[in-house]
Structures are given as structure tokens and as C-alpha cells.
Design a protein around this motif. Structure first.
Motif, mmCIF file in Angstrom:
data_model
loop_
_atom_site.group_PDB
_atom_site.id
_atom_site.type_symbol
_atom_site.label_atom_id
_atom_site.label_comp_id
_atom_site.label_asym_id
_atom_site.label_seq_id
_atom_site.Cartn_x
_atom_site.Cartn_y
_atom_site.Cartn_z
ATOM 1 N N ASN A 51 0.818 -1.206 0.000
ATOM 2 C CA ASN A 51 0.000 0.000 0.000
ATOM 3 C C ASN A 51 0.864 1.275 0.000
ATOM 4 N N LEU A 53 2.597 2.398 2.316
ATOM 5 C CA LEU A 53 2.661 3.093 3.610
ATOM 6 C C LEU A 53 4.077 3.006 4.173
ATOM 7 N N ARG A 79 -2.962 4.349 -3.753
ATOM 8 C CA ARG A 79 -3.731 3.961 -2.571
ATOM 9 C C ARG A 79 -5.227 3.998 -2.805
ATOM 10 N N PHE A 86 -6.762 -2.390 9.037
ATOM 11 C CA PHE A 86 -5.738 -2.593 10.058
ATOM 12 C C PHE A 86 -6.257 -3.433 11.220
ATOM 13 N N PHE A 92 -11.750 6.825 12.405
ATOM 14 C CA PHE A 92 -11.541 8.206 12.849
ATOM 15 C C PHE A 92 -12.527 8.488 13.983
ATOM 16 N N ARG A 152 -15.303 0.967 5.083
ATOM 17 C CA ARG A 152 -14.614 2.209 4.705
ATOM 18 C C ARG A 152 -13.636 1.943 3.559
ATOM 19 N N GLN B 102 -3.585 6.870 12.791
ATOM 20 C CA GLN B 102 -4.641 7.698 12.219
ATOM 21 C C GLN B 102 -4.203 8.283 10.892
ATOM 22 N N ALA B 104 -1.898 6.925 8.993
ATOM 23 C CA ALA B 104 -1.813 5.781 8.083
ATOM 24 C C ALA B 104 -3.192 5.484 7.489
ATOM 25 N N ALA B 105 -4.223 5.520 8.351
ATOM 26 C CA ALA B 105 -5.575 5.235 7.868
ATOM 27 C C ALA B 105 -6.019 6.278 6.849
ATOM 28 N N ALA B 106 -5.726 7.546 7.142
ATOM 29 C CA ALA B 106 -6.120 8.618 6.224
ATOM 30 C C ALA B 106 -5.396 8.474 4.884
ATOM 31 N N SER B 108 -4.060 5.832 3.656
ATOM 32 C CA SER B 108 -4.400 4.589 2.965
ATOM 33 C C SER B 108 -5.669 4.754 2.124
#
Lengths: 248, 208
Positions: A51, A53, A79, A86, A92, A152, B102, B104-106, B108
Motif C-alpha cells: 500500500n 505506507l 492507494r 488494520f 476516525f 470504509r 490515524q 496511516a488510515a487517512a 491509505s
């Protein structure tokens, strides 16, 4: 079968510790590939590398014919096509379920709000969470939170979905509902790479299983082969320990 | 009160910019980061009264036609300079308290770094630092009183010195330098301790 994901000779270090030592792996369209292996074997790092990251040190990652590791690749573009879920949900906390699910489509894909919300509501309804749309994540159970996190990722309509031990942070009684959702996605033909400690689930879900040990792929093949007659001593040891722990 | 009302919104906005700039990773942004750090160190190190005196008396004394001579103007500028430095540190603490997962989630989801900050990181950070922000509001409100000192000091100085033209600000400057010489090393020490703590926590997280 066309190839959805090709990884060649992937190396990744954190400081002096080499976490991935030349990983090669391929996933065809509509395949659900499971990554198994002990904690620290590099499963999560591998998914995070796919991904983008985590920046990689060497190797190639090709998704649907596009080399992600080539210079000048827009990581945000990449992405948008690769969803990741995860272990710890990473919802959020300051946004409602609906806002969590619509943020990506609205801001990254530029989908108008009304359309993004309609699609999100549809997805939530499909997975039994329609009533939770205006709740904040803290008010949901762990299983519900993880299902929202998967939704999501799905809202972005990814061509590839990465699941990073999505049930490891859940109470045992909540694992089932999340696995059920993943199973549905696999049946629907979603291309997935799933890192998991749930061996029974891997055996049933996976089209192929990769066994990762200390940053290397030691063995891979159809689940029957890996779980019933593993060739490598390390795989045998690992599975024996899992069986002893009553997890297979 | 007028000074407070003008200064506060400017401080809140500028301080966030300084805090965010300080957090931008990558070697390309190193000069900006250094600038933000130097600014915050400098203006947290100098007592507010010195800044007000230097700008409030010094700037008009330069006699340059386009430089404003209004005491209120320089009072606001001084308070903005000092408090932005403090408030940026408050924001920084807030930004760093938001777990990296947080971001990382955004990211991703394909959000850019700026979008991640705007929709995910900053809203959570600001919520967490409301109490210390209020603290600085109170401080600012008290320090607006310092601006009125300029008028008094000016009168005093004029009484003892023949002409405004001979004003000598060297002593203020020397005092300011002394303060900075003490506070900057202290700040660096604090940063070093925080960084060490963070590295330890990350190492622990990787080892799990």
C-alpha cells in the motif's frame, strides 16, 4: 488468469533490522491469498509495503500491470486502488460511521456528498450496519468497528484489498461476524491478501497460502497442501504449535 | 480587550501553521522546520515586556515613514509574535498526541498529507489541546495590560533623556539575549528527552 499483484525480491529494513528479506509473491484476480506466520515474521510490513505506507528498500511491486515502485508514481493514486484494513481498526474517532465511510470517496475520489452517502448507506445496509450510520466509533463493539473499517475500505471500490490481522484485536465472540464479512467478500470475487492467525479460516478461505518466516516466504501452495502436508520443517513446527494451542 | 480580540484569532491561525510546518517530514523541508523551531525558541525565550518595549518604542523611533507608529499596532504585533510561539507548542503537543495509525488510515484512503491533516489529524489534535489553549488565552488577556506600559515608560524615558532620538535600546537587547541564552538550551534538552522517549516507545512497539 490475469495477475492482480506481483511482488519480486522485496526487501525492507527498519534501521539495522531487515524485516523482509526478498519476498516474491503473486496474486491472481479474484484470488484470496492468506499470509500465515508467527508474529514478527513480516506479514504486516509486507501489506504496508504493498500500500506504499512503508517505503521499500529493493524489489518490485506490480498491481494490475502497474509498477508501483517505478519512479514518479503518485502514491495517492495507488492507494485509491488498494484498500487496507488494520488490526486496530483505525477508525476516525471524531467522525460518525457515515463520515468515516464517505471521507475517502468524497475527498480522495471527488465523489459528490449525496452520492457518496447513498453508496455508503447501501454498503452499511448490506453488512447489517445501516442503523449505526450516525454513531461514533466509540459507541460500537469491536466487531462492528472492524466491519465499519472494512466497509470504509470497500467504499473506495478498491481492486485489491489488504487485511492485516483484522480479528487479532477482537474478543473471541466478535471474531465470527468479521470473518463472515470477509468470507462474503471472497465469495463475491474480491481480490484479497489476508494476513491472519486464524488458521481454520485461512484453510477455508484461501485459494493459496503463503507461509512467512523471518522475512522470507518459506512455502506456498493450496491450503490443503500447506496445512496437511507442509514440506518445510519450520512450517511443520509452526503448525504443530498452532494445533497444540487449539487454534486449528 | 480590543488588542486581545484582534490578536487571539491571528495567534490561533498562525500558531497552527508553525506547528504543522515543524512536523513536516523530509529533508526538503528542513530549512522551514529550522525556521519554525528558531522562531518558537526565540519568542518563548524573550519576556513579553521586552518584545513590547523593543517594538513599541523601537519601531516608531526608526522614523521610517511607512512604519506604523501606533502603540496598539505594535502591541498587537508583539503579543502575536510571543503567543504564537507558545500556542504553536501547544498545537504541536496535540498533533503529536494523535496516533500515527490515524495518519496511516487517512493516507491509505488516498488522501494527501494536507487532506489527512485537515480532516483527520488537526480536528483530533485541537480537541485535545483545548484546556492548554484556554490557559494561553488567559495569559494573553493579562499580557495585553503590558502594552499600556509603553505609554508610561515613554514618558519616563522622555523625562530623563533629552530627545527621543537618543533612545538607547541596547540594554533591552542585552537582557533579551541573556534570557534566550538560558531558555534555548533548556528547550533543546526537553526536545532531546522527548525524542528519546519516543524512540523507546517505537522500539517497544516493534518488539511486540
Amino acid at each position: 488468469m490475469t495477475s492482480a499483484l506481483e511482488i519480486e525480491g522485496l526487501h525492507k529494513s527498519f534501521g539495522a533490522t531487515e524485516v523482509l528479506k526478498g519476498v516474491t509473491l503473486s496474486v491472481a484476480e479474484h484470488e484470496a491469498v492468506c499470509l500465515i506466520g508467527a508474529s514478527g515474521s513480516g506479514k504486516s510490513t509486507l501489506l504496508r509495503c504493498i500500500n506504499l505506507l512503508e517505503p521499500i528498500d529493493a524489489g518490485r511491486i506490480v498491481v494490475a500491470g502497474r509498477d508501483l515502485t517505478a519512479p514518479g508514481v503518485d502514491v495517492n493514486d495507488v492507494r485509491k486502488e488498494i484498500g487496507i484494513v488494520f488490526q486496530a481498526f483505525n477508525l476516525f474517532p471524531h467522525m460518525t460511521v457515515l463520515a468515516n465511510v464517505t471521507l475517502g470517496p468524497r475527498k480522495a475520489l471527488g465523489v459528490p456528498r449525496a452520492q457518496a452517502e447513498a453508496e455508503a448507506v447501501e454498503l452499511l445496509a448490506r453488512f447489517g450496519l445501516a442503523a449505526r450510520r450516525d454513531e461514533y466509533p466509540d459507541r460500537l463493539s469491536g466487531g462492528q468497528q472492524q466491519r465499519v473499517a472494512i466497509i470504509r475500505a470497500l467504499a473506495m471500490k478498491p481492486r485489491l484489498l489488504l487485511l492485516d490481522e483484522v480479528t487479532s484485536a477482537l474478543d473471541p465472540e466478535l471474531v465470527g461476524e468479521v470473518l463472515e464479512l470477509v468470507r462474503e467478500l471472497a465469495e463475491g470475487g474480491m481480490t484479497m491478501v489476508v494476513a491472519t492467525h486464524e488458521m481454520g479460516f485461512a484453510r477455508e478461505l484461501a485459494t493459496r497460502v503463503y507461509f512467512l518466516d523471518a522475512g522470507r516466504i518459506l512455502e506456498h501452495g493450496p491450503p490443503e497442501q500447506i496445512f496437511s502436508s507442509p514440506k518445510e520443517p519450520r512450517t511443520q513446527q509452526f503448525l504443530a504449535r498452532i494445533v497444540a494451542a487449539g487454534r486449528l | 480587550m480590543k488588542i486581545f480580540c484582534i490578536a487571539e484569532p491571528i495567534i490561533l491561525a498562525l500558531a497552527l501553521v508553525v506547528a504543522v510546518v515543524r512536523g513536516i517530514p523530509g529533508p526538503v523541508f528542513a530549512p522551514l522546520r529550522v525556521l519554525a523551531i528558531a522562531y518558537a525558541d526565540l519568542f518563548r525565550g524573550v519576556p513579553t515586556i521586552l518584545v513590547i518595549l523593543m517594538l513599541g518604542l523601537g519601531m516608531p523611533a526608526l522614523g521610517v515613514s511607512w512604519i506604523p507608529t501606533s502603540l496598539t499596532f505594535w502591541g498587537v504585533v508583539s503579543l502575536v509574535l510571543v503567543y504564537t510561539a507558545y500556542v504553536s507548542e501547544v498545537y504541536r503537543a496535540g498533533l503529536e498526541s494523535v496516533h500515527p495509525s490515524q495518519e496511516a488510515a487517512a493516507r491509505s484512503l488516498g488522501l494527501t498529507r494536507l487532506q489527512g491533516l485537515r480532516y483527520v489529524i488537526v480536528p483530533q489534535a485541537v480537541r485535545r489541546v483545548v484546556p492548554p489553549l484556554l490557559n494561553d488565552f488567559i495569559g494573553l488577556q493579562k499580557d495585553t495590560a503590558l502594552v499600556s506600559v509603553i505609554g508610561a515608560v515613554e514618558a519616563l524615558q522622555q523625562a530623563s533623556i533629552d530627545a527621543a532620538a537618543t533612545f538607547n535600546f541596547t540594554s533591552y537587547l542585552a537582557a533579551a539575549v541573556l534570557f534566550v541564552a538560558i531558555t534555548v538550551p533548556l528547550t533543546r534538552l526537553t526536545d532531546w528527552l522527548l525524542a528519546r522517549e519516543r524512540t523507546r516507545r517505537q522500539a517497544a512497539a516493534v518488539a511486540v
